[in-house]
Design an enzyme around this catalytic site. Structure first.
Site, PDB file in Angstrom:
ATOM      1  N   ASP A 118      43.120  23.885  21.159  1.00 54.85           N
ATOM      2  CA  ASP A 118      42.746  24.354  22.493  1.00 54.85           C
ATOM      3  C   ASP A 118      42.537  25.868  22.538  1.00 54.85           C
ATOM      4  OD1 ASP A 118      42.297  24.630  25.150  1.00 54.85           O
ATOM      5  OD2 ASP A 118      44.340  24.240  25.781  1.00 54.85           O
ATOM      6  N   ASP A 314      35.550  26.462  25.414  1.00 50.89           N
ATOM      7  CA  ASP A 314      36.853  25.784  25.451  1.00 50.89           C
ATOM      8  C   ASP A 314      36.830  24.555  24.558  1.00 50.89           C
ATOM      9  OD1 ASP A 314      39.309  24.716  26.020  1.00 50.89           O
ATOM     10  OD2 ASP A 314      38.843  24.135  28.071  1.00 50.89           O
TER      11      ASP A 314
END
Length: 459
Positions: A118, A314
């Site tokens: 992440d 992201d």
């Protein structure tokens, strides 16, 4: 989504490791998994839920003739082998798994944990037996922390909390609460423990790093059956920032996510030839996230007229998200283009919001890519304009029903406001690098199935 929909486990030792706070302490908004009114294969979607203001930089125009990098072409990297980087094998895929993950070895003795990769959040955390009040089912036994709490006064603790939202009930520990956009959350405390790494030259290292001991998890709609999150963002609490502060690596993180599944992740700057990367500056307007600033959207080499789109990268978000107006404009253009072709909308396929079917089921995106055009986001960096191209492979999936589905979703439906998120689907089959020292973001087409050669890799 209610937590009771998932199996919870509880391991309660005779003596609690941490003091459970009487109330939670709210952090700055962080990326979060999405909730859907329908189950749109959302298992790996994770996005930024912070509200970010739009920024207009005048009427700078972009044209398809600018410097560009396309995922459709193929070129090999000239990897260096200095040995000061950390290399990790990546597992997973966008569809059908819904996420990419890496294995980290943490604790004494070191034990393996599967973590969600992440770049959209900072804090790394594990489900934790401290004791665990509520934990979801995971691949490995709950993490048992060493007796090494991070105190309230630690700068890493301060970096996690918005000003005025962190009260000290116990100066010996740092409480945190992460809230995700799909309704999921993690409540816990910060601890320090040993991480077992191997440099690419074979040298071993065991730094002590801060991580979250999550003893109360509420799963969201896009629940991932993993042990926790690997936070790779720009903040002080991220693993990369901590390793850099200990002078163990350069403050650079990069990944190469294979469209066929798997890939690799690295920390440090000696695994690529910088001269072959397309670079653009990180935005000074969106400093909390990996953002190249605002962009203009092109479709098939023609401008859509959509400009000043704030963009964030992201890896924790499986799909790409556009704001409401941009999404509606793009899908309208696509539907008009496809109306003259042999594809028909397939509303019965709920894999994603917009799917099309052909005369016969499709086996892969190559079967249907000729019906779709290349998209491009154009970023202006001073006098330089840079394209981030999205070929059909970078925004389409083939569902298990054999239909082609659009992997670009409406961010307004998940509270993104004007923010646009480049998710994992659009970063596949290219090396993407976030250089926090030079404040640059770079990319180039790469065969992500070819993991760089090294004497040691973290698998």
């Amino acid at each position: 989504m209610q937590g009771s929909m998932f199996p919870f486990g509880s391991a309660l030792p005779s003596e609690a490791f941490v003091r459970l706070p009487d109330r939670s302490f709210h952090l700055q908004p962080v990326p979060g998994r999405l909730s859907w009114s329908r189950n749109y294969a959302a298992k790996g979607i994770k996005i930024i839920c912070a509200l970010m203001k739009s920024s207009c930089n005048g009427e700078n125009l972009c044209f398809p003739t600018v410097r560009t990098s396309s995922s459709s072409s193929s070129s090999s990297l000239l990897f260096n082998h200095v040995g000061s980087s950390l290399l990790f094998q990546v597992h997973g895929n966008v569809y059908p798994t819904g996420y990419y993950n890496v294995t980290m070895y943490i604790g004494q003795p070191a034990r393996p944990y599967f973590l969600d990769l992440d770049t959209g959040s900072d804090l790394t955390w594990l489900q934790c037996d401290a004791p665990c009040v509520r934990c979801v089912e995971a691949p490995h036994p709950l993490y048992r922390p060493s007796n090494n709490l991070v105190p309230f006064e630690d700068p890493i603790c301060a970096s996690l909390h918005a000003p005025g939202h962190h009260n000290c009930e116990d100066p010996t520990q740092c409480d945190y609460e992460l809230e995700y956009a799909d309704g999921g959350s993690s409540l816990g405390v910060l601890v320090k423990d040993a991480f077992a790494f191997n440099y690419t030259n074979g040298q071993r290292l065991n730094p002590r790093l801060a991580l979250g001991c999550g003893y109360n998890q509420v799963p969201g709609a896009s629940y991932h059956p993993l042990d926790g999150i690997l936070g790779l963002g720009k903040g002080k609490s991220s693993i990369v920032s901590q390793l850099h502060s200990q002078k163990l690596i350069r403050n650079v993180v990069g990944h190469c996510l294979s469209g066929g599944g798997g890939g690799f992740l690295f920390f440090g700057d000696d695994l690529y030839d910088s001269s072959r990367i397309v670079w653009t500056s990180m935005s000074s307007d969106y400093t909390k996230y990996y953002s190249p600033g605002v962009a203009e959207l092109f479709f098939g080499g023609e401008t859509t007229g959509l400009k000043n789109l704030p963009v964030v990268f992201d890896s924790g978000s499986s799909y790409t998200y556009l704001n409401r107006v941009t999404y509606q404009t793009l899908t309208s253009i696509m539907k008009k283009e496809l109306s003259a072709k042999s594809l028909k909308e397939a509303p019965e396929d709920e894999t994603l919001p917009l799917c099309w079917k052909g005369r016969r089921p499709f086996k892969n995106v190559h079967d249907v890519k000729k019906c779709f055009k290349t998209l491009a986001l154009c970023f202006t960096d001073g006098k330089t304009r840079t394209l981030f191209e999205l070929t059909p492979e970078a925004y389409l999936i083939i569902s298990n029903k054999g239909n082609v589905c659009l992997g670009i979703l409406n961010g307004a439906e998940v509270g993104l406001q004007d923010l646009n998120v480049i998710g994992a689907i659009s970063m596949q089959d290219r090396l993407v690098i976030f250089d926090n020292e030079k404040q640059m973001i770079g990319w180039m087409p790469t065969n992500c199935d070819q993991i760089p050669k090294s004497k040691a890799m973290n698998t």
